[in-house]
Design a protein around this motif. Sequence first.
Motif, mmCIF file in Angstrom:
data_model
loop_
_atom_site.group_PDB
_atom_site.id
_atom_site.type_symbol
_atom_site.label_atom_id
_atom_site.label_comp_id
_atom_site.label_asym_id
_atom_site.label_seq_id
_atom_site.Cartn_x
_atom_site.Cartn_y
_atom_site.Cartn_z
ATOM 1 N N GLY A 82 42.595 29.594 -16.553
ATOM 2 C CA GLY A 82 43.395 30.681 -15.998
ATOM 3 C C GLY A 82 43.928 31.683 -16.989
ATOM 4 O O GLY A 82 44.553 32.670 -16.595
ATOM 5 N N GLY A 83 43.716 31.420 -18.304
ATOM 6 C CA GLY A 83 44.242 32.332 -19.314
ATOM 7 C C GLY A 83 45.751 32.308 -19.409
ATOM 8 O O GLY A 83 46.378 33.260 -19.864
ATOM 9 N N THR A 84 46.359 31.208 -18.969
ATOM 10 C CA THR A 84 47.814 31.081 -18.927
ATOM 11 C C THR A 84 48.288 30.020 -19.911
ATOM 12 O O THR A 84 47.656 28.975 -20.049
ATOM 13 C CB THR A 84 48.278 30.687 -17.509
ATOM 14 N N ILE A 85 49.393 30.284 -20.573
ATOM 15 C CA ILE A 85 50.010 29.296 -21.462
ATOM 16 C C ILE A 85 51.213 28.699 -20.744
ATOM 17 O O ILE A 85 52.167 29.420 -20.414
ATOM 18 C CB ILE A 85 50.427 29.935 -22.801
ATOM 19 N N ASN A 86 51.171 27.420 -20.484
ATOM 20 C CA ASN A 86 52.217 26.731 -19.728
ATOM 21 C C ASN A 86 53.226 26.102 -20.690
ATOM 22 O O ASN A 86 53.004 25.001 -21.203
ATOM 23 C CB ASN A 86 51.594 25.664 -18.829
ATOM 24 N N LEU A 87 54.341 26.779 -20.892
ATOM 25 C CA LEU A 87 55.355 26.270 -21.815
ATOM 26 C C LEU A 87 56.241 25.201 -21.169
ATOM 27 O O LEU A 87 57.135 24.680 -21.827
ATOM 28 C CB LEU A 87 56.216 27.423 -22.334
ATOM 29 N N ALA A 88 55.987 24.883 -19.909
ATOM 30 C CA ALA A 88 56.697 23.770 -19.272
ATOM 31 C C ALA A 88 55.983 22.445 -19.515
ATOM 32 O O ALA A 88 56.413 21.413 -18.991
ATOM 33 C CB ALA A 88 56.835 24.024 -17.773
ATOM 34 N N HIS A 89 54.906 22.475 -20.281
ATOM 35 C CA HIS A 89 54.113 21.271 -20.500
ATOM 36 C C HIS A 89 54.951 20.160 -21.145
ATOM 37 O O HIS A 89 54.804 18.987 -20.807
ATOM 38 C CB HIS A 89 52.915 21.613 -21.381
ATOM 39 N N GLY A 90 55.843 20.534 -22.062
ATOM 40 C CA GLY A 90 56.717 19.533 -22.676
ATOM 41 C C GLY A 90 57.675 18.931 -21.668
ATOM 42 O O GLY A 90 57.940 17.721 -21.686
ATOM 43 N N GLY A 91 58.198 19.766 -20.766
ATOM 44 C CA GLY A 91 59.075 19.261 -19.720
ATOM 45 C C GLY A 91 58.354 18.315 -18.781
ATOM 46 O O GLY A 91 58.946 17.345 -18.284
ATOM 47 N N ILE A 92 57.069 18.575 -18.527
ATOM 48 C CA ILE A 92 56.278 17.699 -17.652
ATOM 49 C C ILE A 92 56.091 16.334 -18.309
ATOM 50 O O ILE A 92 56.096 15.298 -17.628
ATOM 51 C CB ILE A 92 54.926 18.361 -17.332
ATOM 52 N N ILE A 93 55.934 16.308 -19.628
ATOM 53 C CA ILE A 93 55.875 15.033 -20.355
ATOM 54 C C ILE A 93 57.146 14.231 -20.107
ATOM 55 O O ILE A 93 57.106 13.022 -19.826
ATOM 56 C CB ILE A 93 55.688 15.296 -21.861
ATOM 57 N N THR A 94 58.284 14.914 -20.205
ATOM 58 C CA THR A 94 59.575 14.258 -19.993
ATOM 59 C C THR A 94 59.709 13.755 -18.562
ATOM 60 O O THR A 94 60.217 12.650 -18.316
ATOM 61 C CB THR A 94 60.715 15.238 -20.312
ATOM 62 N N ILE A 95 59.249 14.546 -17.600
ATOM 63 C CA ILE A 95 59.296 14.124 -16.199
ATOM 64 C C ILE A 95 58.475 12.848 -15.998
ATOM 65 O O ILE A 95 58.897 11.925 -15.294
ATOM 66 C CB ILE A 95 58.769 15.247 -15.279
ATOM 67 N N GLY A 96 57.296 12.781 -16.619
ATOM 68 C CA GLY A 96 56.475 11.590 -16.499
ATOM 69 C C GLY A 96 57.164 10.350 -17.022
ATOM 70 O O GLY A 96 57.148 9.284 -16.390
ATOM 71 N N ALA A 97 57.814 10.490 -18.186
ATOM 72 C CA ALA A 97 58.509 9.346 -18.777
ATOM 73 C C ALA A 97 59.666 8.888 -17.909
ATOM 74 O O ALA A 97 59.843 7.687 -17.649
ATOM 75 C CB ALA A 97 59.007 9.719 -20.179
#
Length: 286
Positions: free
Chosen positions: A32-47
């Motif tokens: 998509g040509g998009t940079i998702n800066l919430a990726h770190g937050g998603i890691i935290t949500i998984g944990a």
Amino acid sequence: MVDVVNIIINGSVISSLYALVAIGFTMIFGVGGTINLAHGGIITIGAFAAYYVTSAGFGIWAGVLAAMAIPAVFSVLLYKGFAERRGDIIIVMILTLLASIVVEEVIRIVEGSQPKAIPALVSGTTEILGSTVQNNLLVVFVVSWVLIGGLFAFVNYTSTGKAILATSMSPRGAALVGIESSRINLYTWAIAGVLAGIAGLFLGSYQTASWAMGREPLILSFSIVVLGGLGSIRGSLIAAYVIGFLEVITTSLINPRLTGLAGLVVLVLVLLVRPEGLFGRELAEA
């Protein structure tokens, strides 16, 4: 004395986790040509999804399912809310960064700053070449590679995977043959959410879970995807092992407080010398 076996084992495990994070990150950009800066937050949500499920009395494998499903749903909501109809990559970056900050602050307010322990997937230890290794680390490594291998097979051998490849190479060309880019992007964000969430669980069981635990993997993901080439799954996998082993060697042999430094140094050098990375922006070379 340098424990080479432990460095190899720790480097292999942490690199496989970084690969899970970076592959999802680079897929979103590649398609998509998009940079998702919430990726770190998603890691935290998984944990923390796994932490809450296991704390409620369910087993760790129920926690694994929660760590995959809840981040995937959150990632899909991010795409539908922030990325689907916004063509400005900067706006999407700002919105996803704000989403990540909100996630971290909510967890910090609710749970405090004290790290939380997530149960190991399996107990016990195994002796490898004279070094005692936790079975949990071995399972984390194996499951990570099962997921990576499954993703490679999915992308290369299924119709949906091939549609993802086609969209990454040419969104306009993919549209001409009837591939709906918004649907493919939705799938990509969901896959990235699953990979980030399970990486968060693994990091939490390998170390601990905390409200800011996603920040360092996010920064290292930048280094990995830039080194591997933005959009290249194969490049991200190789770069994850380069960065992961540099990280373990630096913290083991020099100073544990230098966590993250190796990745930042690599990021600067690659941007100066070879900004296109090892494999360029070619998701199709998965």
